[in-house]
Design a protein around this motif. Sequence first.
Motif, mmCIF file in Angstrom:
data_model
loop_
_atom_site.group_PDB
_atom_site.id
_atom_site.type_symbol
_atom_site.label_atom_id
_atom_site.label_comp_id
_atom_site.label_asym_id
_atom_site.label_seq_id
_atom_site.Cartn_x
_atom_site.Cartn_y
_atom_site.Cartn_z
ATOM 1 N N ASP A 77 0.880 -1.219 0.028
ATOM 2 C CA ASP A 77 0.021 -0.091 0.074
ATOM 3 C C ASP A 77 0.954 1.217 -0.020
ATOM 4 N N LEU A 78 0.922 2.142 -1.176
ATOM 5 C CA LEU A 78 1.580 3.169 -1.076
ATOM 6 C C LEU A 78 1.346 3.984 0.199
ATOM 7 N N PRO A 79 2.308 4.631 1.000
ATOM 8 C CA PRO A 79 2.197 5.291 2.227
ATOM 9 C C PRO A 79 1.319 6.799 2.021
ATOM 10 N N HIS A 80 1.132 7.437 0.726
ATOM 11 C CA HIS A 80 0.676 8.628 0.677
ATOM 12 C C HIS A 80 -0.431 8.460 -0.202
ATOM 13 N N ASP A 81 -1.080 7.364 -0.570
ATOM 14 C CA ASP A 81 -2.103 7.277 -1.512
ATOM 15 C C ASP A 81 -1.889 8.041 -2.570
ATOM 16 N N GLY A 82 -0.456 8.090 -3.352
ATOM 17 C CA GLY A 82 -0.271 8.670 -4.545
ATOM 18 C C GLY A 82 -0.342 7.820 -5.609
ATOM 19 N N ASN A 83 0.329 8.174 -6.603
ATOM 20 C CA ASN A 83 0.485 7.337 -7.890
ATOM 21 C C ASN A 83 1.614 6.695 -7.880
ATOM 22 N N GLN A 84 1.675 5.366 -8.409
ATOM 23 C CA GLN A 84 2.839 4.482 -8.535
ATOM 24 C C GLN A 84 3.656 5.164 -9.549
ATOM 25 N N GLY A 85 5.118 5.200 -9.019
ATOM 26 C CA GLY A 85 6.084 5.635 -9.858
ATOM 27 C C GLY A 85 7.036 4.659 -10.441
ATOM 28 N N PRO A 86 8.408 4.925 -10.892
ATOM 29 C CA PRO A 86 9.320 3.721 -11.145
ATOM 30 C C PRO A 86 9.811 2.765 -10.210
ATOM 31 N N ILE A 87 10.214 1.813 -10.779
ATOM 32 C CA ILE A 87 10.879 0.836 -9.685
ATOM 33 C C ILE A 87 12.429 0.676 -10.280
ATOM 34 N N THR A 101 5.597 16.268 -5.436
ATOM 35 C CA THR A 101 6.827 15.464 -4.566
ATOM 36 C C THR A 101 6.695 14.021 -5.030
ATOM 37 N N GLY A 102 7.899 13.699 -4.891
ATOM 38 C CA GLY A 102 8.164 11.869 -5.201
ATOM 39 C C GLY A 102 8.945 11.541 -4.333
ATOM 40 N N TYR A 103 8.341 10.143 -3.992
ATOM 41 C CA TYR A 103 9.326 9.407 -2.868
ATOM 42 C C TYR A 103 9.570 7.900 -3.485
ATOM 43 N N LEU A 104 10.793 7.701 -2.880
ATOM 44 C CA LEU A 104 11.301 6.395 -3.014
ATOM 45 C C LEU A 104 11.171 5.466 -1.971
ATOM 46 N N HIS A 105 10.531 4.457 -1.852
ATOM 47 C CA HIS A 105 10.364 3.837 -0.626
ATOM 48 C C HIS A 105 11.326 2.370 -0.844
ATOM 49 N N PHE A 144 11.938 13.768 -3.062
ATOM 50 C CA PHE A 144 12.651 14.363 -4.151
ATOM 51 C C PHE A 144 11.422 15.687 -4.407
ATOM 52 N N PRO A 145 11.883 16.748 -4.715
ATOM 53 C CA PRO A 145 11.320 17.853 -5.176
ATOM 54 C C PRO A 145 10.838 17.699 -6.665
ATOM 55 N N GLY A 146 9.732 18.050 -6.989
ATOM 56 C CA GLY A 146 9.361 17.955 -8.405
ATOM 57 C C GLY A 146 8.938 16.701 -9.017
ATOM 58 N N GLY A 147 8.679 15.328 -7.997
ATOM 59 C CA GLY A 147 8.392 14.138 -8.404
ATOM 60 C C GLY A 147 9.465 13.388 -8.869
ATOM 61 N N VAL A 148 9.173 12.181 -9.216
ATOM 62 C CA VAL A 148 10.000 11.099 -9.628
ATOM 63 C C VAL A 148 9.150 10.365 -10.975
ATOM 64 N N SER A 149 9.969 10.537 -12.068
ATOM 65 C CA SER A 149 9.288 10.132 -13.190
ATOM 66 C C SER A 149 10.118 8.875 -13.790
ATOM 67 N N GLY A 150 11.209 8.859 -13.278
ATOM 68 C CA GLY A 150 12.319 7.568 -13.924
ATOM 69 C C GLY A 150 13.110 7.356 -12.945
ATOM 70 N N ALA A 151 13.669 6.044 -13.143
ATOM 71 C CA ALA A 151 14.788 5.556 -12.254
ATOM 72 C C ALA A 151 15.678 4.350 -13.038
ATOM 73 N N ALA A 152 16.780 4.267 -13.144
ATOM 74 C CA ALA A 152 17.718 3.354 -13.761
ATOM 75 C C ALA A 152 19.175 3.152 -12.963
ATOM 76 N N ARG A 153 19.559 2.093 -13.103
ATOM 77 C CA ARG A 153 21.051 1.713 -12.710
ATOM 78 C C ARG A 153 21.737 2.137 -13.872
ATOM 79 N N ALA A 154 22.830 2.834 -13.512
ATOM 80 C CA ALA A 154 23.849 3.221 -14.404
ATOM 81 C C ALA A 154 25.264 2.853 -13.915
ATOM 82 N N TRP A 155 26.012 3.885 -14.134
ATOM 83 C CA TRP A 155 27.655 3.533 -13.847
ATOM 84 C C TRP A 155 27.751 2.763 -12.346
ATOM 85 N N TYR A 156 28.598 2.023 -12.416
ATOM 86 C CA TYR A 156 28.818 1.176 -11.275
ATOM 87 C C TYR A 156 27.590 0.415 -10.737
#
Length: 813
Positions: A185-195, A212-216, A239-251
């Motif tokens: 259950d999303l803690p803030h009843d918001g919309n699902q973001g990236p994983i 606002t964007g959160y990463l749980h 995060f300010p401005g929300g969170v629209s994407g996430a990815a593993r990159a360098w290292y």
Amino acid sequence: MGMPKRNIRMMGIGLALVLLLFGAAPAFSALTPAYDQYSAYNGIPSLDPAPKRDEGSFAVYQDYLIYLAYDNDIYGYNLETGNILKVCSSAIVADETHTLGGLFVSKEGFLFFHDSQKTIYYANLAGEWPAIKRYYGTSCTGQLYGFAQNPWTGAVWYISTTIVHTYFYELYSDKDSAKKHMVYDLPHDGNQGPIAWLGPRSLLSGEQVGDTGYLHLLDPAYPGTQENEREIEANFLEFPGGVSGAARAWYNMVYAASGDGQSVYLIQMPYNGDDAFNYDKIASADRPLGGLFFYGDELFASQFEAESGRKDAGDLSYSSLVDDYVSEGLELQGNYETYYMGFPDYNPSFDQFTVLDRNMYYPSSESIYVYDLDTSGETELILKDSEGEALDGVLPFQLLAAQNDKLYFLDYNEDPRFSIYEYAFEDNEDDIASVITGCTGIPAVLVEHPETGDLYVASYEDGGDGMYLNHIEIDGSVITRTVVADFDRFHGGNNGPAIFSGSQTVLYVENTGEKAYFHEIDTEKGTVDQDVMVWDYPVRSMSYGPYNSIFMTDGDNGGLYEIKAGQAISVATALNGSASGLCYDGYSLIMMKGGFGKDYDVTGLYRVWEQPQFGVLADEECLNETISSSADFTVLTDDGEASIGIRGGTDVTVQYLKALDDEYLDSLPSRPNLPLGAVDFRLAYDDDIITGTITIYFSKEMPGDTFWWKYDEAKGWYKYENCTVADDGMSMEIVLIDGGEGDADGIQNGYVVDPGGPGVPDNNNNKKVWGDFTDDCFIKGAQSRINSALLAVFVLLAAAFLGANAIRRKISA
């Protein structure tokens, strides 16, 4: 593949200058780096067909940026030539209730996407384009949302959402089955973001709430039955401005995009509990950001045109970042990957580390600290003496976290040194560190038997040349001490690291100023086999790794090696630095690197592991007509002369199947007679299942006295007898116990790892060599020895590093 990337990028810069000189401002979206170490490549031109305006997800495969167009087909834009090809035809008429999205490419080269209902589509990009699309009807709860691949296990995960819940699924490699692991259950009843996967057992799950964007931080594969057990920490980052994407990159570090915040962030590790210091803005954008995707050496971002509803080229554009300093960490060999964990909060003394469960322990000055491998949080371990007073003046070193849930260490300050400290993690409310004494000689190195858990101590004669190996047996308050070996220094060196290389043999290192000499001690006979291996540099650490293999580091030389049959095989090299502390958490080796890079510090902890690989779906590409069509997977073996198939049983799913290279098999000591070659596979057991049965299919008839021969690096080849050959000789049933004999990861964790093959009697394969132990179950009971990495270095599909097109321009901060 066209001209070199650097030349093409310079052409892009030149074109931008020409446009500026003649008064034409290029309508490029742009990322602006925040630090000199990053370079931005902007200005991928307007694409035709145009990208779908409301779909920020995209992917990159070899030299192609893959995107969803308005006609609902999927296209690839060649970053070198500018050509556009159709990658996959959706053959779907999208409407308000049936739209496509979630583009993702796995490391194996499979393109995944989903519709807005319950169907996952996938296509193998290694073949001809347009690629053949297949689908999996998930029957999931809610609507599908997105994908992420765990780089440590290779498993692709997906999520689905309802108004109130998010569901986490692990997609099995047959791509026709999945396991639901968690409901959240999303803690803030918001919309699902990236994983995105932060660690082998920790997943970042995004939530968008207004601006606002959160990463749980979650552990969706945790074996517990209560959902709240799987939440490591809600609101891990904000995060300010929300969170629209996430990815593993360098290292393999995680990067996040703030959509309306128009920023790209590096998620800093180790985590210290303060949002302001746990993400670092590495680039800003001039337009709202969508998704992120990393390929080769570039982090790509999609950007939306502000206030644009046109279905024309230019609604959606793409840029990328390159970290120019990224090569200053580790240089890897073969199929190994690395992840930079950061520098511990407290400067480690002696660069020594030890792991128990999900915690890593290390000494710093007069304290011992606990490093949480899921959150990277650190706490001090409280230590008191038998009187309940603080353990002042003790300088811990030679830490050993043992199977009996106790931590052992020595006191570097003690003179003469004679104390061995024992700290119990359980039933020790007073935090007492007891003292064990009576070891012959000055204790220098602590060693644990991986099967029995018995404690051994390597020591030396005070002021003399004597060396000792002591066996310390602890039974409650009764302590028995036995000297199992007594010998003189062979080369006048000092005690180096030591580790069990077999059920009754210890591999002991004698370090001189210039070299390391490896001696093998027989703990039953008390004999010493001198100089079984000689290395040109002093050895700093040794540790078990995948399949109970033994790994070592050699200090200032900067090398990480796997020890095989008396040889050191390079795994990684620390560039501009040293390789020192080494331990294993069941998923990857963790190594301490010292030294500095170009203009910034890249010392600290690195995870190193071998990429998982997968087999071929039998119903997709049957490699041998004689194999049973009932197999879930089939692979060619024995240099293409035979094939082996596998099928899971009730509550058992095959996750991958890989043929072991025949040349590699020939290089292993005491190879049995394997007429069909050998394979490596991984099984996933359903909840509460410990014992499972699988079926192995053969491409030719095998005799009735066939057994399944297994391989373990420490134990060598051994015959596994819990198997039955079918009457027709064309298949075999094998019973495997999770965590029991035959499970190469060694613990009960819901997975069984099994390298082996069908063997028949051969009297010519009875010799025994150093490091080969075939008469006992060496790995039985060994704690925290899990990994899905394969035994050998295999060849992946060759993928050229990302190119760039002729009109992208470079911008430096």
